[in-house]
Enzyme design. Sequence first.
Site, short mmCIF file in Angstrom:
data_model
loop_
_atom_site.label_atom_id
_atom_site.label_comp_id
_atom_site.label_asym_id
_atom_site.label_seq_id
_atom_site.Cartn_x
_atom_site.Cartn_y
_atom_site.Cartn_z
N THR A 276 -48.38 98.35 52.35
CA THR A 276 -49.12 99.19 51.15
C THR A 276 -48.69 99.62 49.96
O THR A 276 -47.95 100.84 50.44
CB THR A 276 -50.39 100.23 52.13
OG1 THR A 276 -51.48 99.34 52.99
CG2 THR A 276 -50.85 100.32 51.17
N LYS B 113 -50.26 109.21 51.59
CA LYS B 113 -49.59 108.16 50.35
C LYS B 113 -50.72 107.00 50.17
O LYS B 113 -50.88 106.56 48.63
CB LYS B 113 -48.49 107.12 51.62
CG LYS B 113 -47.36 106.40 50.66
CD LYS B 113 -48.44 104.91 50.86
CE LYS B 113 -48.35 104.38 51.94
NZ LYS B 113 -48.85 103.35 52.73
N LYS C 148 -56.38 97.79 48.27
CA LYS C 148 -56.11 98.08 49.19
C LYS C 148 -56.15 99.51 49.21
O LYS C 148 -56.55 100.11 50.34
CB LYS C 148 -55.00 97.26 49.45
CG LYS C 148 -54.07 98.51 50.78
CD LYS C 148 -54.98 98.32 52.33
CE LYS C 148 -54.52 99.31 53.25
NZ LYS C 148 -55.45 99.32 54.60
N1 LIG Z 1 -50.82 101.67 60.85
C1 LIG Z 1 -52.04 101.23 59.93
O1 LIG Z 1 -52.88 101.45 60.29
C2 LIG Z 1 -52.30 100.54 59.19
C3 LIG Z 1 -51.08 100.53 58.02
N2 LIG Z 1 -50.48 99.93 56.46
C4 LIG Z 1 -49.35 100.04 56.17
O2 LIG Z 1 -48.72 99.24 56.91
C5 LIG Z 1 -47.10 99.30 56.13
C6 LIG Z 1 -46.75 100.07 57.83
O3 LIG Z 1 -47.39 100.96 58.25
P1 LIG Z 1 -47.20 101.17 59.28
O4 LIG Z 1 -46.44 99.94 60.60
O5 LIG Z 1 -48.86 101.69 60.63
O6 LIG Z 1 -46.36 102.59 59.86
P2 LIG Z 1 -45.05 102.83 60.55
O7 LIG Z 1 -44.75 104.02 60.67
O8 LIG Z 1 -45.26 102.43 62.61
O9 LIG Z 1 -43.48 101.92 59.93
C7 LIG Z 1 -42.86 101.64 59.18
C8 LIG Z 1 -41.95 100.39 58.77
O10 LIG Z 1 -41.61 101.06 57.59
C9 LIG Z 1 -40.29 101.39 58.20
N3 LIG Z 1 -39.20 102.02 57.42
C10 LIG Z 1 -39.36 103.11 56.85
N4 LIG Z 1 -38.60 103.51 56.30
C11 LIG Z 1 -36.88 102.63 56.06
C12 LIG Z 1 -36.58 102.44 55.03
N5 LIG Z 1 -36.12 103.40 54.13
N6 LIG Z 1 -35.98 101.44 54.78
C13 LIG Z 1 -36.00 100.33 55.74
N7 LIG Z 1 -37.18 100.43 56.20
C14 LIG Z 1 -37.65 101.56 56.29
C15 LIG Z 1 -39.79 101.83 59.73
O11 LIG Z 1 -38.40 101.52 60.27
P3 LIG Z 1 -38.23 102.58 61.42
O12 LIG Z 1 -38.99 101.41 62.56
O13 LIG Z 1 -36.36 102.39 61.42
O14 LIG Z 1 -38.60 103.82 61.27
C16 LIG Z 1 -40.84 100.65 60.30
O15 LIG Z 1 -40.11 99.32 60.25
C17 LIG Z 1 -48.04 100.71 55.12
O16 LIG Z 1 -47.58 100.81 54.19
C18 LIG Z 1 -48.78 101.66 55.72
O17 LIG Z 1 -49.87 101.91 55.07
C19 LIG Z 1 -51.90 99.08 57.27
C20 LIG Z 1 -52.92 98.46 56.74
C21 LIG Z 1 -53.18 99.48 57.94
O1 LIG Z 2 -54.12 101.10 55.66
C1 LIG Z 2 -54.45 101.70 57.28
C2 LIG Z 2 -55.99 100.92 57.28
C3 LIG Z 2 -56.87 101.06 58.31
C4 LIG Z 2 -58.10 100.39 59.24
O2 LIG Z 2 -58.78 99.36 57.82
O3 LIG Z 2 -58.32 100.52 60.02
#
Ligand SMILES: NC(=O)C1=CN([C@@H]2O[C@H](COP(=O)(O)OP(=O)(O)OC[C@H]3O[C@@H](n4cnc5c(N)ncnc54)[C@H](OP(=O)(O)O)[C@@H]3O)[C@@H](O)[C@H]2O)C=CC1
Ligand SMILES: O=CCCC(=O)O
Length: 346
Positions: free
Chosen positions: A148, A291, A223
């Site tokens: 996102t 964010k 989104k």
């Molecule tokens: N969780 C949710 O319900 C949802 C999340 N999203 C979106 O999806 C994305 C991921 O979310 P989510 O999986 O929850 O987040 P997490 O915080 O669990 O994972 C983030 C990922 O990004 C990596 N990362 C962060 N900073 C860096 C960097 N500087 N360089 C390389 N890798 C990096 C992390 O690596 P490392 O493991 O090394 O920290 C990890 O793999 C976000 O944009 C979020 O807004 C969308 C829908 C639903």
């Molecule tokens: O970006 C996060 C979305 C979470 C959701 O749709 O439940």
Amino acid sequence: MAAAAFLCARAAAPALLLPPSRRLHCRLLASRAAAAAALSSSSGEGDGGVEFQGKVGFLGLGIMGAPMASNLIKAGCDVTVWNRTKSKCDPLLSLGAKYEPSPAEVASSCDVTFAMLADPQSAAEVACGADGAAEGLAPGKGYVDVSTVDGATSKLIGERITSTGASFLEAPVSGSKKPAEDGLLIFLTAGDESLYKRVAPLLDVMGKSRFYLGDVGNGAAMKLVVNMVMGSMMVSFSEGLLLSEKVGLDPNTLVEVISQGAISAPMFSLKGPSMVKAAYPTAFPLKHQQKDLRLALALAESVSQSIPTVAAANELYKAAKSLGLADHDFSAVIEALKAKAHSSLQ
Ligand SMILES: NC(=O)C1=CN([C@@H]2O[C@H](COP(=O)(O)OP(=O)(O)OC[C@H]3O[C@@H](n4cnc5c(N)ncnc54)[C@H](OP(=O)(O)O)[C@@H]3O)[C@@H](O)[C@H]2O)C=CC1
Ligand SMILES: O=CCCC(=O)O
């Protein structure tokens, strides 16, 4: 049309719940994808869900990326993973994934690479930075960013990717940890339409429906609009839980009443009971919700649209972050309201 599409795509999803012996092989997903694609795309172009043949890369194995990659592997895809913190690759390697030590090496060894990163900065760094995916891309390859981010970041990434001759699709997802595990996400895609069609079978492994929205930036905007509504809803729900308790009602009863009426939402039924117990097991980290509100506010400002409710909600998420709740679930925003009430009493 869209409602019918939704039901059709949902009906196809339980295939992932089949025992391994009956699980569909990635290359055999064509029939499922064709059925879903014929009805699930908002463009209604009936893209046919052609089978995907080739190697799939996956960058970013956090809360969302890990189950998404895992579903691709379980469906029989040839998946290569990378994550900044290498240990998070281990569960995927146990399932049969391969590993490459940089985004560039993943992209160069795969036909299509997905990226699920935390925020605009990390998405841009992994795609465009040193050893980033762009360095491994070439004509014929595809890059699908499911993080996102804001439209400007997505366009920047898209321009860098397409400068290599590769194709770019933005495809942020609606749906959280559990839908990611169950292969029930909603993809909001925009960008290269032929890449969209090419990866449709993969999107259908990870999701229950998909929308193709045109130019890069439209998926990101959709989104952010969805998540700004969600973030404000959560604040309003939190206020209701606290007020009901203050006036002597049982907040659990409020959760039940809401679940039966017109404002019923799975989010309230799912998170309400644990919020009443002040428990916030992380599905969607609060820092990511804040964010998204920040990015939605910038999007609104870019078109002179007033979104005062979102602005107020954003302040509460910022307050919750300053209370140390950034890595808790976003439902922990209720703690910022509790802290506010407490400080106004002093
Ligand atoms: N969780 C949710 O319900 C949802 C999340 N999203 C979106 O999806 C994305 C991921 O979310 P989510 O999986 O929850 O987040 P997490 O915080 O669990 O994972 C983030 C990922 O990004 C990596 N990362 C962060 N900073 C860096 C960097 N500087 N360089 C390389 N890798 C990096 C992390 O690596 P490392 O493991 O090394 O920290 C990890 O793999 C976000 O944009 C979020 O807004 C969308 C829908 C639903
Ligand atoms: O970006 C996060 C979305 C979470 C959701 O749709 O439940």
